[in-house]
Design a protein around this motif. Structure first.
Motif, mmCIF file in Angstrom:
data_model
loop_
_atom_site.group_PDB
_atom_site.id
_atom_site.type_symbol
_atom_site.label_atom_id
_atom_site.label_comp_id
_atom_site.label_asym_id
_atom_site.label_seq_id
_atom_site.Cartn_x
_atom_site.Cartn_y
_atom_site.Cartn_z
ATOM 1 N N LEU A 123 0.792 -1.232 0.000
ATOM 2 C CA LEU A 123 0.000 0.000 0.000
ATOM 3 C C LEU A 123 0.827 1.285 0.000
ATOM 4 C CD1 LEU A 123 -2.797 -0.986 2.572
ATOM 5 C CD2 LEU A 123 -2.944 -0.990 0.068
ATOM 6 N N VAL A 124 2.131 1.163 0.311
ATOM 7 C CA VAL A 124 2.969 2.358 0.495
ATOM 8 C C VAL A 124 2.904 3.290 -0.708
ATOM 9 C CG1 VAL A 124 5.343 3.181 0.681
ATOM 10 C CG2 VAL A 124 4.564 1.358 2.148
ATOM 11 N N GLU A 125 3.130 2.752 -1.894
ATOM 12 C CA GLU A 125 3.196 3.606 -3.082
ATOM 13 C C GLU A 125 1.853 4.259 -3.378
ATOM 14 O OE1 GLU A 125 4.821 2.340 -6.840
ATOM 15 O OE2 GLU A 125 6.550 1.468 -5.780
ATOM 16 N N ASP A 126 0.789 3.469 -3.240
ATOM 17 C CA ASP A 126 -0.539 4.016 -3.538
ATOM 18 C C ASP A 126 -0.934 5.087 -2.526
ATOM 19 O OD1 ASP A 126 -0.761 2.448 -5.739
ATOM 20 O OD2 ASP A 126 -1.804 0.827 -4.712
ATOM 21 N N ALA A 127 -0.536 4.884 -1.263
ATOM 22 C CA ALA A 127 -0.826 5.897 -0.245
ATOM 23 C C ALA A 127 -0.097 7.193 -0.597
ATOM 24 C CB ALA A 127 -0.408 5.403 1.135
ATOM 25 N N ARG A 128 1.143 7.049 -1.010
ATOM 26 C CA ARG A 128 1.921 8.233 -1.376
ATOM 27 C C ARG A 128 1.308 8.933 -2.587
ATOM 28 N NH1 ARG A 128 6.365 9.013 0.948
ATOM 29 N NH2 ARG A 128 6.794 6.832 1.347
ATOM 30 N N ALA A 129 0.935 8.134 -3.594
ATOM 31 C CA ALA A 129 0.349 8.701 -4.822
ATOM 32 C C ALA A 129 -0.952 9.445 -4.502
ATOM 33 C CB ALA A 129 0.090 7.601 -5.834
ATOM 34 N N ALA A 130 -1.699 8.929 -3.503
ATOM 35 C CA ALA A 130 -2.972 9.561 -3.130
ATOM 36 C C ALA A 130 -2.769 10.652 -2.082
ATOM 37 C CB ALA A 130 -3.937 8.505 -2.604
ATOM 38 N N LYS A 131 -1.498 10.912 -1.736
ATOM 39 C CA LYS A 131 -1.146 11.922 -0.735
ATOM 40 C C LYS A 131 -1.789 11.650 0.626
ATOM 41 C CE LYS A 131 0.124 15.767 -3.740
ATOM 42 N NZ LYS A 131 0.252 14.985 -4.983
ATOM 43 N N LEU A 132 -1.884 10.371 0.962
ATOM 44 C CA LEU A 132 -2.400 9.998 2.282
ATOM 45 C C LEU A 132 -1.233 9.769 3.223
ATOM 46 C CD1 LEU A 132 -5.100 7.272 1.449
ATOM 47 C CD2 LEU A 132 -5.416 9.730 1.776
ATOM 48 N N GLY A 133 -1.355 10.247 4.459
ATOM 49 C CA GLY A 133 -0.371 9.907 5.464
ATOM 50 C C GLY A 133 -0.453 8.409 5.742
ATOM 51 N N LEU A 134 0.676 7.786 6.018
ATOM 52 C CA LEU A 134 0.673 6.345 6.299
ATOM 53 C C LEU A 134 1.349 6.079 7.640
ATOM 54 C CD1 LEU A 134 0.254 3.386 5.743
ATOM 55 C CD2 LEU A 134 2.145 3.436 4.123
ATOM 56 N N SER A 135 0.521 5.655 8.568
ATOM 57 C CA SER A 135 0.991 5.339 9.909
ATOM 58 C C SER A 135 0.834 3.837 10.110
ATOM 59 C CB SER A 135 0.115 6.110 10.906
ATOM 60 O OG SER A 135 0.616 5.962 12.202
ATOM 61 N N VAL A 136 1.784 3.222 10.777
ATOM 62 C CA VAL A 136 1.690 1.781 11.025
ATOM 63 C C VAL A 136 1.765 1.507 12.522
ATOM 64 C CG1 VAL A 136 2.750 -0.475 10.666
ATOM 65 C CG2 VAL A 136 2.686 1.167 8.795
ATOM 66 N N THR A 137 0.756 0.845 13.021
ATOM 67 C CA THR A 137 0.728 0.477 14.433
ATOM 68 C C THR A 137 1.297 -0.927 14.604
ATOM 69 O OG1 THR A 137 -1.175 1.872 14.964
ATOM 70 C CG2 THR A 137 -0.818 -0.060 16.362
ATOM 71 N N ILE A 138 2.216 -1.076 15.545
ATOM 72 C CA ILE A 138 2.695 -2.417 15.898
ATOM 73 C C ILE A 138 1.893 -2.856 17.120
ATOM 74 C CG2 ILE A 138 4.655 -3.829 16.633
ATOM 75 C CD1 ILE A 138 6.503 -1.959 15.140
ATOM 76 N N ALA A 139 0.907 -3.734 16.884
ATOM 77 C CA ALA A 139 0.027 -4.182 17.960
ATOM 78 C C ALA A 139 0.719 -5.224 18.837
ATOM 79 C CB ALA A 139 -1.256 -4.760 17.365
ATOM 80 N N THR A 140 0.251 -5.348 20.040
ATOM 81 C CA THR A 140 0.772 -6.269 21.071
ATOM 82 C C THR A 140 2.282 -6.108 21.271
ATOM 83 O OG1 THR A 140 1.157 -8.197 19.603
ATOM 84 C CG2 THR A 140 -1.033 -7.999 20.613
#
Ligand code: ZN
Length: 296
Positions: A123-140
């Protein structure tokens, strides 16, 4: 010093509530949070409605909330389908989840840890292309309800892999509220070393009364973004007994009196917590609405 608070009550807060909350009340909660000064809000989640029925109206919530240049709305996304929905619904940022424990990952998102990282990679590239911020949560990240202790070295390696994908932000989440402050310091210090240039966020639950001490430990270790939930509502439907995110008003009280800026107005957040108690038909876990602010 300034700390950014991400208001998570509309998603993480409400998704564990047994009482169905109307779309209008969800929108009202978000409007109230904005009125109280919240500028970054986890608005909803784009998971399958069968998995989390409370979030089935994600699109309607997004369509009903005020759009402002100074407010960023985040949507939880666990796969490509969720990403497409979030994009169409007009979120400003997405929050993906990778998991530090294999069993929890299978139960929470029906995939292996490696596959959860692959989702982000995809999803990284598409998020960037759509100018969406991308945050990743490391659960547990601080412990797993099924496997027990989670390897700190494993969490750091996971953070290294996620940071290498070029995400904007990594959050360490104590999904079930088992972390303690010295563990928080070690883990954040370790992650900061392998993720230079990536913003670090932390997500705590007060299940065992360590949530606020953990938040302070995180700030002390260089974290600048904290998640919290008005009223302290919320948990995780897939984590047994995972009650209560740290409460926004209790956190703001602590930070206000420490001279740390959040942009949030304490009395206003407390008012929303009282309103939320009425909507949910139960007193929220936060203590400030009961004890009152100080000085009066
Ligand atoms: Zn949470």
């Amino acid at each position: 010093m300034t700390v950014q608070i991400v208001e998570v009550s509309p998603r993480d807060g409400l998704q564990n509530e047994a009482v169905p909350v109307s779309t209008a009340d969800k929108i009202s909660l978000i409007e109230r949070a904005i009125d109280s000064g919240a500028r970054r809000i986890e608005a909803t989640s784009f998971v399958h409605p069968r998995a989390v029925p409370q979030m089935a109206d994600a699109e309607a919530v997004m369509a009903g909330i005020p759009r402002r240049d100074d407010v960023s709305y985040s949507g939880l996304v666990l796969n490509r389908r969720g990403f497409d929905r979030a994009l169409a619904a007009g979120v400003d940022e997405i929050n993906c989840v990778v998991v530090a424990s294999e069993t929890f990952c299978q139960r929470n998102q029906q995939m292996s840890v490696a596959d959860s990282v692959r989702v982000v990679e995809d999803l990284v590239e598409d998020a960037r292309a759509a100018k969406l911020g991308l945050s990743v949560t490391i659960a547990t990240a601080f412990g797993c309800p099924f496997e027990g202790e989670v390897s700190e070295a494993g969490v750091v390696e996971l953070a290294r892999a996620v940071a290498a994908l070029g995400v904007d932000e990594i959050s360490l989440a104590d999904t079930i509220g088992v972390g303690v402050p010295f563990q928080v310091k070690r883990l954040i210090t370790g992650v900061a070393e392998v993720a230079p240039g990536t913003t670090l966020r932390a997500h705590f639950h007060n299940t065992r009364n360590t949530g606020y001490a953990n938040a302070v430990a995180a700030l002390d270790s260089g974290v600048t973004v904290l998640d919290s939930s008005i009223g302290g509502i919320g948990g995780c439907p897939f984590a047994p007994n995972a009650t209560g995110n740290i409460a926004t008003e209790d956190l703001v009280y602590l930070l206000d009196r420490s001279g740390i800026e959040t942009g949030l107005h304490l009395e206003s957040v407390m008012g929303t917590a009282n309103w939320l108690s009425e909507v949910l038909g139960a007193t929220v876990p936060a203590l400030l609405p009961r004890a009152g602010a100080f000085p009066v």
